[in-house]
Design an enzyme around this catalytic site. Structure first.
Site, PDB file in Angstrom:
ATOM      1  N   LYS A  13      15.942 155.721 109.925  1.00 25.03           N
ATOM      2  CA  LYS A  13      14.903 155.475 110.922  1.00 25.03           C
ATOM      3  C   LYS A  13      13.604 155.259 110.161  1.00 25.03           C
ATOM      4  O   LYS A  13      13.148 156.145 109.447  1.00 25.03           O
ATOM      5  CB  LYS A  13      14.759 156.674 111.858  1.00 25.03           C
ATOM      6  CG  LYS A  13      15.898 156.836 112.830  1.00 25.03           C
ATOM      7  CD  LYS A  13      15.737 158.057 113.692  1.00 25.03           C
ATOM      8  CE  LYS A  13      14.752 157.819 114.786  1.00 25.03           C
ATOM      9  NZ  LYS A  13      14.791 158.873 115.832  1.00 25.03           N
ATOM     10  N   GLU A  21      22.563 161.376 114.509  1.00 24.02           N
ATOM     11  CA  GLU A  21      23.818 161.954 114.028  1.00 24.02           C
ATOM     12  C   GLU A  21      24.981 161.536 114.929  1.00 24.02           C
ATOM     13  O   GLU A  21      26.074 161.222 114.451  1.00 24.02           O
ATOM     14  CB  GLU A  21      23.731 163.489 113.991  1.00 24.02           C
ATOM     15  CG  GLU A  21      22.769 164.028 112.966  1.00 24.02           C
ATOM     16  CD  GLU A  21      21.330 164.187 113.480  1.00 24.02           C
ATOM     17  OE1 GLU A  21      20.931 163.492 114.449  1.00 24.02           O
ATOM     18  OE2 GLU A  21      20.594 165.009 112.907  1.00 24.02           O
ATOM     19  N   GLU A  51      10.708 156.608 122.044  1.00 21.33           N
ATOM     20  CA  GLU A  51      11.846 155.924 121.430  1.00 21.33           C
ATOM     21  C   GLU A  51      12.722 155.270 122.493  1.00 21.33           C
ATOM     22  O   GLU A  51      13.223 154.168 122.309  1.00 21.33           O
ATOM     23  CB  GLU A  51      12.677 156.907 120.610  1.00 21.33           C
ATOM     24  CG  GLU A  51      11.950 157.473 119.413  1.00 21.33           C
ATOM     25  CD  GLU A  51      12.742 158.559 118.718  1.00 21.33           C
ATOM     26  OE1 GLU A  51      12.997 158.385 117.504  1.00 21.33           O
ATOM     27  OE2 GLU A  51      13.109 159.562 119.363  1.00 21.33           O
ATOM     28  N   TYR A 101      34.192 141.469 106.639  1.00 17.33           N
ATOM     29  CA  TYR A 101      32.890 142.111 106.805  1.00 17.33           C
ATOM     30  C   TYR A 101      32.181 141.613 108.055  1.00 17.33           C
ATOM     31  O   TYR A 101      31.345 142.308 108.611  1.00 17.33           O
ATOM     32  CB  TYR A 101      32.011 141.979 105.558  1.00 17.33           C
ATOM     33  CG  TYR A 101      31.903 140.601 104.965  1.00 17.33           C
ATOM     34  CD1 TYR A 101      31.045 139.655 105.492  1.00 17.33           C
ATOM     35  CD2 TYR A 101      32.648 140.261 103.843  1.00 17.33           C
ATOM     36  CE1 TYR A 101      30.946 138.402 104.946  1.00 17.33           C
ATOM     37  CE2 TYR A 101      32.558 139.000 103.284  1.00 17.33           C
ATOM     38  CZ  TYR A 101      31.700 138.076 103.832  1.00 17.33           C
ATOM     39  OH  TYR A 101      31.606 136.833 103.288  1.00 17.33           O
TER      40      TYR A 101
END
Length: 128
Positions: free
Chosen positions: A99, A73, A21, A53
């Site tokens: 993910k 997290e 990753e 936005y």
């Protein structure tokens, strides 16, 4: 109470625990919901009196692509904290990170991490 929803913002990052990753990177998806009294904030139809936005997207993009985290997290919390610090007038914010690919054998849908908070939560978290 209104909401500003920015679903499925996609970013290519090098976040994660596994070496693959960090080396190869991966695409993640970020959903943000801002709970906000839109009905009173936009009575004058002026962008300066509401939350853009575009500004939300840019802040999420910056946190997601310019910082590195082992844990999704931690990334979700960093996005939540940055949004709460930027816009004190919100009632609450929800952040979810998906993910699509995890280097894990098996068949699965994207894994999702969700966090929520309010400006009052931010004050408590910063005091700790």
């Amino acid at each position: 109470m209104g909401m500003i929803k920015l679903p499925n913002m996609r970013f290519y990052t090098y976040n994660g625990v596994f070496d693959e990753e960090k080396k190869l990177g991966q695409q993640i998806s970020v959903d943000v919901v801002i709970h906000y009294p839109i009905e009173t904030a936009v009575r004058d139809d002026d962008l300066n009196t509401t939350i853009s936005y575009v500004d939300i997207y840019e802040l999420v993009k910056d946190v997601t692509t310019q910082q590195s985290f082992n844990l999704m997290e931690s990334l979700a919390n960093a996005i939540l904290m940055a949004l709460l610090k930027q816009w004190h007038q919100v009632e609450g914010i929800d952040v979810a990170i998906s993910k699509d690919y995890i280097p894990l054998a098996g068949i699965y849908d994207p894994f999702i991490i969700s966090v929520s908070g309010t400006p009052a939560d931010l004050a408590k978290w910063c005091d700790q």
